[in-house]
Design a protein around this motif. Structure first.
Motif, short mmCIF file in Angstrom:
data_model
loop_
_atom_site.label_atom_id
_atom_site.label_comp_id
_atom_site.label_asym_id
_atom_site.label_seq_id
_atom_site.Cartn_x
_atom_site.Cartn_y
_atom_site.Cartn_z
N LYS A 44 0.83 -1.21 0.00
CA LYS A 44 0.00 0.00 0.00
C LYS A 44 0.87 1.26 0.00
CE LYS A 44 -3.58 2.21 2.79
NZ LYS A 44 -4.35 2.10 4.03
N LYS A 45 1.96 1.22 0.76
CA LYS A 45 2.88 2.36 0.81
C LYS A 45 3.77 2.42 -0.42
CE LYS A 45 3.35 2.39 5.83
NZ LYS A 45 4.27 2.14 6.94
N GLU A 46 3.74 1.34 -1.21
CA GLU A 46 4.61 1.20 -2.39
C GLU A 46 6.07 1.30 -2.01
OE1 GLU A 46 3.32 3.78 -5.54
OE2 GLU A 46 1.42 2.74 -5.75
N ASP A 47 6.41 0.65 -0.92
CA ASP A 47 7.79 0.66 -0.45
C ASP A 47 8.18 -0.73 0.04
OD1 ASP A 47 10.28 1.55 0.32
OD2 ASP A 47 9.59 2.15 2.32
N PRO A 48 8.62 -1.62 -0.80
CA PRO A 48 8.79 -1.50 -2.25
C PRO A 48 7.47 -1.71 -2.96
CG PRO A 48 9.44 -3.69 -1.57
CD PRO A 48 9.06 -2.93 -0.31
N ALA A 49 7.44 -1.35 -4.25
CA ALA A 49 6.23 -1.53 -5.05
C ALA A 49 6.01 -3.03 -5.24
CB ALA A 49 6.38 -0.83 -6.39
N MET A 50 4.86 -3.52 -4.76
CA MET A 50 4.54 -4.95 -4.85
C MET A 50 3.17 -5.14 -5.44
SD MET A 50 5.73 -7.00 -1.47
CE MET A 50 5.35 -5.78 -0.25
N ARG A 51 2.99 -6.31 -6.07
CA ARG A 51 1.68 -6.68 -6.60
C ARG A 51 1.40 -8.11 -6.15
NH1 ARG A 51 0.03 -8.00 -12.42
NH2 ARG A 51 2.17 -8.70 -12.38
N PHE A 52 0.23 -8.30 -5.56
CA PHE A 52 -0.20 -9.61 -5.08
C PHE A 52 -1.25 -10.19 -6.02
CE2 PHE A 52 0.92 -7.56 -1.04
CZ PHE A 52 1.68 -8.54 -0.45
N ILE A 53 -1.38 -11.52 -5.97
CA ILE A 53 -2.53 -12.18 -6.54
C ILE A 53 -3.21 -12.90 -5.38
CG2 ILE A 53 -1.30 -14.27 -7.21
CD1 ILE A 53 -3.21 -14.44 -9.62
N SER A 54 -4.50 -12.78 -5.32
CA SER A 54 -5.24 -13.38 -4.22
C SER A 54 -6.40 -14.18 -4.80
CB SER A 54 -5.77 -12.28 -3.30
OG SER A 54 -6.52 -12.83 -2.26
N THR A 55 -6.50 -15.44 -4.40
CA THR A 55 -7.64 -16.27 -4.79
C THR A 55 -8.29 -16.76 -3.51
OG1 THR A 55 -6.40 -18.34 -4.83
CG2 THR A 55 -6.40 -17.02 -6.86
N ASN A 56 -9.31 -17.61 -3.65
CA ASN A 56 -9.97 -18.17 -2.47
C ASN A 56 -9.01 -19.01 -1.64
OD1 ASN A 56 -12.20 -17.03 -3.53
ND2 ASN A 56 -13.22 -18.92 -4.08
N ARG A 57 -7.99 -19.57 -2.27
CA ARG A 57 -7.14 -20.52 -1.59
C ARG A 57 -5.71 -20.05 -1.35
NH1 ARG A 57 -7.67 -26.06 -4.44
NH2 ARG A 57 -8.42 -26.94 -2.51
N THR A 58 -5.24 -19.06 -2.09
CA THR A 58 -3.81 -18.75 -2.02
C THR A 58 -3.53 -17.26 -2.13
OG1 THR A 58 -1.64 -19.35 -2.90
CG2 THR A 58 -3.39 -19.02 -4.49
N GLU A 59 -2.35 -16.90 -1.73
CA GLU A 59 -1.80 -15.55 -1.89
C GLU A 59 -0.42 -15.73 -2.51
OE1 GLU A 59 -3.11 -12.59 -1.08
OE2 GLU A 59 -4.86 -13.32 -0.01
N GLU A 60 -0.08 -14.86 -3.45
CA GLU A 60 1.23 -14.95 -4.07
C GLU A 60 1.72 -13.56 -4.45
OE1 GLU A 60 3.44 -17.14 -7.84
OE2 GLU A 60 1.29 -17.40 -7.58
N ILE A 61 3.00 -13.32 -4.21
CA ILE A 61 3.62 -12.07 -4.65
C ILE A 61 3.94 -12.24 -6.13
CG2 ILE A 61 5.59 -10.52 -4.41
CD1 ILE A 61 5.76 -11.36 -1.48
#
Length: 157
Positions: free
Chosen positions: A84-101
């Protein structure tokens, strides 16, 4: 003659008010001086922090998150806050079962490489992240960009 009557009165008022004003000013300075030194001491003291190290072939960066010594926090929430702070800039993928950077500072996952999370040298998968992984200042947290095996786009253990 009227002037002489007012002068002694003014002198008495000044005589009584001077110590009172002096006392107020000194009290004010002492109080705020103590407050300033307390604030300075708390800023310079080394509070426990959760350290997260991002490692790739292009850069290495460590982020610190304030925490108390006996407090543990959910790693996913910490990463979401950093994102959220973009420190560092990250993007997640979120599904019903998993989270992944998926991406950190412009470096994205590919079919053969990706961002992998380790807590105390133990690999953490997306399902564990979704269930909740508690971390504290004593934990070693690394997020490394490394070779991964994927099946249908999802990393395998």
């Amino acid at each position: 003659m009227n002037q002489n009557l007012y002068k002694p009165r003014n002198r008495w008022i000044h005589l009584f008010l001077s110590p009172f004003v002096f006392f107020i000013i000194v009290s004010f300075l002492i109080f705020f001086g103590v407050q300033c030194t307390l604030a300075t001491k708390s800023k310079t003291s080394k509070d426990p922090q959760i350290q997260i190290q991002f490692i790739s072939d292009e850069y290495e960066e460590t982020k610190s998150i304030p925490s108390s010594l006996f407090e543990s926090k959910d790693l996913l929430l910490i990463l979401a806050e950093l994102s959220k702070k973009e420190d560092p800039a990250m993007r997640f993928i979120s599904t019903n079962r998993t989270e992944e950077i998926m991406e950190v500072n412009g470096k994205s996952n590919s079919w053969s490489e990706g961002w992998v999370i380790y807590v105390n040298e133990e690999k953490i998968d997306g399902v564990q992240m979704k269930r909740g992984v508690r971390v504290s200042p004593s934990d070693k947290i690394e997020i490394r960009y490394e070779a991964v095996e994927r099946v249908f786009g999802r990393p395998t253990s």
